[in-house]
Scaffold this active site. Structure first.
Site, mmCIF file in Angstrom:
data_model
loop_
_atom_site.group_PDB
_atom_site.id
_atom_site.type_symbol
_atom_site.label_atom_id
_atom_site.label_comp_id
_atom_site.label_asym_id
_atom_site.label_seq_id
_atom_site.Cartn_x
_atom_site.Cartn_y
_atom_site.Cartn_z
ATOM 1 N N GLY A 56 0.721 -1.306 0.039
ATOM 2 C CA GLY A 56 0.100 0.003 -0.041
ATOM 3 C C GLY A 56 0.713 1.186 -0.064
ATOM 4 O O GLY A 56 0.430 2.066 -0.567
ATOM 5 N N ASN A 127 -6.699 5.002 9.669
ATOM 6 C CA ASN A 127 -6.285 3.705 10.184
ATOM 7 C C ASN A 127 -6.171 3.721 11.730
ATOM 8 O O ASN A 127 -6.238 2.752 12.505
ATOM 9 C CB ASN A 127 -4.768 3.396 9.807
ATOM 10 N N HIS A 177 -2.704 -7.234 2.631
ATOM 11 C CA HIS A 177 -2.602 -7.758 3.939
ATOM 12 C C HIS A 177 -3.900 -7.196 4.936
ATOM 13 O O HIS A 177 -4.185 -7.754 5.815
ATOM 14 C CB HIS A 177 -1.382 -7.845 4.552
ATOM 15 N N THR A 213 9.518 -7.218 -12.575
ATOM 16 C CA THR A 213 8.800 -8.378 -12.802
ATOM 17 C C THR A 213 7.789 -8.673 -11.583
ATOM 18 O O THR A 213 8.009 -8.726 -10.448
ATOM 19 C CB THR A 213 9.707 -9.747 -12.767
ATOM 20 N N CYS A 300 7.076 4.789 18.299
ATOM 21 C CA CYS A 300 8.314 4.812 19.131
ATOM 22 C C CYS A 300 9.444 4.944 18.323
ATOM 23 O O CYS A 300 9.902 3.803 17.769
ATOM 24 C CB CYS A 300 8.377 3.984 20.011
#
Ligand code: PLP
Length: 359
Positions: A56, A127, A177, A213, A300
């Site tokens: 992404g 998110n 994912h 590729t 962090c």
């Protein structure tokens, strides 16, 4: 990874280069074409608009930088709530950036879109908080000024219905994912015109926008995961909303002084909240020790805690932002999982608050 994605990946992992002109190459090419067509039909896009990428993050970079280079303008309009894949891409352009104002976790005043710009960028859903952004209005306002729009839909694809055609965005990013596909399987939907100017150079794969590729197995697994995710979407939305609401109500009834950052409309599985007086990292560590995998809103870096730029953009005071925890429920979450959080949350927060703020 969903089992259908594992199966598709294993089945096609031995295929040869889909660019090969020999029979085995053509066979690989057919699998790639099928994956592209299936993804296009699930997202209501044209197969030629589907560009396979490595993540992404890569899709966001190709779109933001590529659309900027495709334009003569130097002005960019963006949401400050973006994931760092878009935020840092925008900051790296050297452009004259106008950030959209934020209220209640959403971009609010869209006036900046009325003047032409090289591009506008706004995510579909955040998110951290899950807040759904007014992307349809953004595309409409930007289109009236002739400005192309990039939409980071990484949190939305596979979770809420997406029609690339209806939305009318110029480019849209997704990540496999996030819907049970393989990691390092990204998607960029890009209209034929205006198209992002290539920023990677090599062969002509993926309209020369993403040369290199292709991994046929990842493409097939991405398509298989998306098909299953879209098929389950309506039922999952209702189930996850119920789980998330139960989690929120349970936490609010057990713990005093909680600030909820997730406001509706939001993704069904997200619950982002703060326990002021506690430090996110203490909360995460205590939860982890109890077998609960939650995330902090802060990153962090080099041992230094930074408050999430998203909470900062939302105007959340630092003391509150430092006690932020993001819970997400997903495909494998159950009522028992929610109960396991509720069983320990009061004690966890009390211990983290006693430990106090670190400096
Ligand atoms: N954009 C958003 C909104 C995200 O949540 C993420 C990942 O968490 C990304 C972009 C980056 O996607 P990837 O992990 O595939 O690079």
């Amino acid at each position: 990874m969903r089992q259908v994605a594992v199966d598709a990946w294993v089945e096609h992992s031995g295929m040869l280069n889909p660019g090969g002109q020999y029979a085995a190459g053509r066979a690989a090419r057919r699998v790639l074409d099928d994956a592209r067509e299936l993804i296009a039909s699930l997202l209501d896009a044209d197969p030629v608009e589907v560009i396979f990428t490595g993540s992404g993050t890569e899709a966001d970079n190709l779109a933001v930088t590529g659309l900027y280079r495709a334009s003569d303008a130097t002005r960019v309009v963006a949401s400050p709530l973006e994931h760092s894949a878009v935020l840092k891409s925008v900051q790296a352009l050297g452009a004259d950036v106008e950030w959209l104002p934020v209220a209640d976790g959403r971009v609010s005043d869209l006036t900046a879109l009325d003047s032409p710009a090289a591009l506008a960028a706004c995510m579909w859903a955040n998110n951290e908080t899950g807040a759904i952004q007014p992307v349809a209005q953004i595309v409409e306002r930007a289109a009236a000024a002739g400005t192309p729009v990039h939409v980071d839909a990484v949190q939305v694809v596979g979770h809420l219905p997406v029609s690339f055609r209806e939305l009318g965005a110029t480019t849209l990013a997704a990540s496999a994912h996030k819907f049970g596909g393989p990691r390092s399987g990204g998607l960029l939907l890009a209209r034929r015109s205006p198209a992002p100017t290539p920023i990677l150079f090599g062969g002509g794969q993926e309209r020369a926008i993403r040369p290199g590729t292709l991994d046929v197995a990842t493409a097939a697994a991405t398509a298989a995961a998306l098909e299953e995710a879209v098929g389950e979407m309506a039922a999952e939305e209702a189930r996850l909303t119920a789980l998330r609401d139960r989690l929120r109500a349970g936490i609010l009834s057990r713990v005093e002084d909680v600030v909820v950052h997730t406001t509706e409309p939001a993704l069904p599985g997200h619950l982002h909240l703060s326990f002021p007086g506690a430090e996110s990292d203490s909360l995460i560590m205590l939860l982890d020790a109890a077998g609960i995998e939650a995330a902090t809103g802060s990153t962090c870096a080099a041992g230094v805690n930074r408050v999430s730029h998203i909470l900062e953009a939302m105007g959340v005071p630092e003391r509150v932002a430092r006690g932020a925890v993001r819970f997400t429920v997903g495909r494998t979450s159950t009522e028992e999982d929610v109960d396991a959080v509720l069983a320990v949350i009061a004690d966890t927060v009390e211990r983290a608050r006693l430990a106090g703020m670190a400096g």
